[in-house]
Design a protein around this motif. Structure first.
Motif, PDB file in Angstrom:
ATOM      1  N   LEU A  53      32.282  36.152  32.026  1.00 58.40           N
ATOM      2  CA  LEU A  53      31.157  36.784  32.671  1.00 58.40           C
ATOM      3  C   LEU A  53      29.994  37.229  31.704  1.00 58.40           C
ATOM      4  O   LEU A  53      30.203  37.856  30.961  1.00 58.40           O
ATOM      5  CB  LEU A  53      31.552  38.110  33.585  1.00 58.40           C
ATOM      6  N   ARG A 330      32.915  42.298  40.169  1.00 54.58           N
ATOM      7  CA  ARG A 330      34.204  41.651  40.044  1.00 54.58           C
ATOM      8  C   ARG A 330      35.126  42.295  38.739  1.00 54.58           C
ATOM      9  O   ARG A 330      36.081  41.911  38.391  1.00 54.58           O
ATOM     10  CB  ARG A 330      34.035  40.246  39.727  1.00 54.58           C
ATOM     11  N   SER A 331      34.154  43.316  38.027  1.00 56.89           N
ATOM     12  CA  SER A 331      34.838  43.787  36.765  1.00 56.89           C
ATOM     13  C   SER A 331      35.285  45.173  36.826  1.00 56.89           C
ATOM     14  O   SER A 331      34.758  46.039  37.590  1.00 56.89           O
ATOM     15  CB  SER A 331      33.667  43.739  35.759  1.00 56.89           C
ATOM     16  N   SER A 345      39.271  41.741  34.715  1.00 56.24           N
ATOM     17  CA  SER A 345      38.968  41.230  36.263  1.00 56.24           C
ATOM     18  C   SER A 345      39.584  42.146  36.925  1.00 56.24           C
ATOM     19  O   SER A 345      40.725  42.683  37.002  1.00 56.24           O
ATOM     20  CB  SER A 345      39.798  39.822  36.208  1.00 56.24           C
ATOM     21  N   ARG A 346      39.042  42.497  38.500  1.00 54.65           N
ATOM     22  CA  ARG A 346      39.616  43.273  39.035  1.00 54.65           C
ATOM     23  C   ARG A 346      40.928  42.812  39.831  1.00 54.65           C
ATOM     24  O   ARG A 346      41.384  43.458  40.637  1.00 54.65           O
ATOM     25  CB  ARG A 346      38.615  44.060  40.160  1.00 54.65           C
ATOM     26  N   THR A 347      40.830  41.622  39.895  1.00 56.61           N
ATOM     27  CA  THR A 347      41.920  40.751  40.519  1.00 56.61           C
ATOM     28  C   THR A 347      43.476  40.971  39.646  1.00 56.61           C
ATOM     29  O   THR A 347      44.356  41.176  40.201  1.00 56.61           O
ATOM     30  CB  THR A 347      41.636  39.453  41.053  1.00 56.61           C
ATOM     31  N   SER A 350      42.563  40.439  33.722  1.00 61.80           N
ATOM     32  CA  SER A 350      42.469  39.603  32.827  1.00 61.80           C
ATOM     33  C   SER A 350      41.077  39.920  32.008  1.00 61.80           C
ATOM     34  O   SER A 350      40.131  40.314  32.753  1.00 61.80           O
ATOM     35  CB  SER A 350      42.633  38.162  33.076  1.00 61.80           C
ATOM     36  N   LEU A 352      37.242  39.570  30.964  1.00 61.56           N
ATOM     37  CA  LEU A 352      36.059  38.935  31.310  1.00 61.56           C
ATOM     38  C   LEU A 352      34.972  38.834  30.370  1.00 61.56           C
ATOM     39  O   LEU A 352      34.320  37.680  29.984  1.00 61.56           O
ATOM     40  CB  LEU A 352      35.549  39.402  32.748  1.00 61.56           C
TER      41      LEU A 352
END
Length: 388
Positions: A53, A330-331, A345-347, A350, A352
């Motif tokens: 990002l 997304r962070s 990463s919010r998912t 990992s 960014l």
């Protein structure tokens, strides 16, 4: 541009008694962070930073001098309001990094800043509540105990949560005391910001391990919801406090109990939705789907907001003292004790990106204003970052 829109497109508290510092309790708190061995574990090497990002440093500023720990940062609209321990209070335009106003109170501060965008409130170490209007002192009132939680400015009133678990409301214009609500509790407290926020027409406060809903007009209790209960046989083991920051989505407010649990409360019925064991000392953040938190050993964890199910953890930042997180697009953003700001990463947690500052610890939880990520270091530097 809405908060986080551009981003989506691309320590432990010191323990105090009511009347005196307990040094042994502070030492035990340190052991709980580092496993009790007395030596701080060495964090793993982070390796090369590979930006996924794109983020650029947009501006820098300063607030006060490096005395003690920086206080909480308040974001409202395009403005962040920041206070330093030596008494400087500044409202900074997050678009430019320039001052909207700045004042030096010339006395040490213990808590702040609370603000509604114009009126700002701080508490001094001499137990005075000081209210500022556009950088000018409007009034001050003496308080009966120390304050570590930023005052809340809302609805034409200023609410204060004192270390003796007293909640007091003042008229924001005149400083007249409106009401006081006091709650007894365990012998020890945390020298750390607690929970104090407005949710609709209810004042939500952390009192020991309970989230309590008060009527903001008169201080009467509407409901109580236990996030954690005292355990153990001595004062240190029985310590239980809710810590800021919290996550609110509609009627749901989620919070962390120091070194005990994370949980969510329905503020309409005043009931606990769920709790999960979690060993952390900093607050949490999230949205309607997911909550994020940093544990005391540097592990970052995500929970499903609906039921508390753990969705992922990452040990990439293990053994780094991390701030409370900020969910931004997304962070998941956290700062560490080496002055680095990590975007995960919010998912799945990992990496960014990783952003350097001045090398001193990130001293307060990151905030966002005007699509700008704002972080403050222990040395008083303020950084504004934006997505590329």
């Amino acid at each position: 541009m809405g908060a986080g829109s551009g981003w989506a497109a691309r320590g432990a508290g010191v323990l105090l008694r009511r009347t005196a510092v307990v040094a042994v309790a502070a030492a035990l708190g340190g052991c709980s962070l580092w496993g009790g061995s007395g030596a701080k574990p060495v964090p793993a090497d982070l390796g090369a930073n590979v930006p996924v990002l794109g983020v650029r440093q947009a501006w820098t500023a300063r607030v006060g001098t490096p005395v003690g720990t920086p206080l909480e940062v308040h974001a409202a609209g395009n403005t962040v309001t920041i206070a330093s321990a030596d008494g400087v209070v500044a409202a900074i335009d997050a678009r430019t990094g320039g001052d909207v106003w700045r004042v030096s109170l010339a006395e040490p501060l213990a808590a702040g800043v609370g603000s509604d965008g114009r009126t700002a409130a701080v508490a001094t170490r001499s137990n005075a509540l000081v209210v500022l209007d556009a950088g000018r002192e409007r009034w001050r009132q003496s308080l009966g105990a120390q304050v570590f939680t930023p005052p809340l400015v809302a609805g034409g009133r200023v609410f204060v949560l004192s270390a003796d678990r007293t909640v007091t409301a003042f008229d924001a214009s005149t400083g007249r005391k409106l009401w006081t609500q006091q709650r007894s509790g365990e012998a020890l407290i945390l020298r750390q910001a607690g929970v104090l926020r407005a949710v609709g027409d209810t004042l939500v406060v952390g009192l020991s391990g309970r989230m309590v809903g008060l009527n903001p007009d008169n201080g009467t209790v509407r409901w109580e919801a236990p996030i954690a209960s005292p355990r153990g046989t001595n004062d240190v083991e029985r310590l239980v406090e809710l810590v800021g920051r919290t996550s609110r989505e509609g009627d749901s407010v989620c919070a962390r109990a120091f070194q005990a649990t994370v949980g969510c409360v329905d503020t309409v019925r005043g009931g606990v939705v769920w709790t999960q064991a979690a060993s952390g000392s900093e607050g949490i953040h999230g949205d309607e789907q997911t909550l994020f938190g940093t544990e005391s050993n540097g592990v970052v964890t995500a929970w499903r907001r609906s039921d508390g199910t753990r969705t992922w953890t990452t040990e990439r930042l293990k053994h780094r003292r991390l701030t409370a997180p900020l969910l931004l697009g997304r962070s998941v953003v956290v700062g560490d004790d080496s002055g680095l700001v990590h975007l995960l990463s919010r998912t799945d947690g990992s990496p960014l990106n990783r952003l350097p500052t001045d090398g001193s610890p990130i001293g307060a939880a990151p905030v966002v204003a005007a699509d700008t990520l704002v972080v403050v270091t222990r040395n008083g530097a303020v950084y504004g970052f934006r997505p590329e």
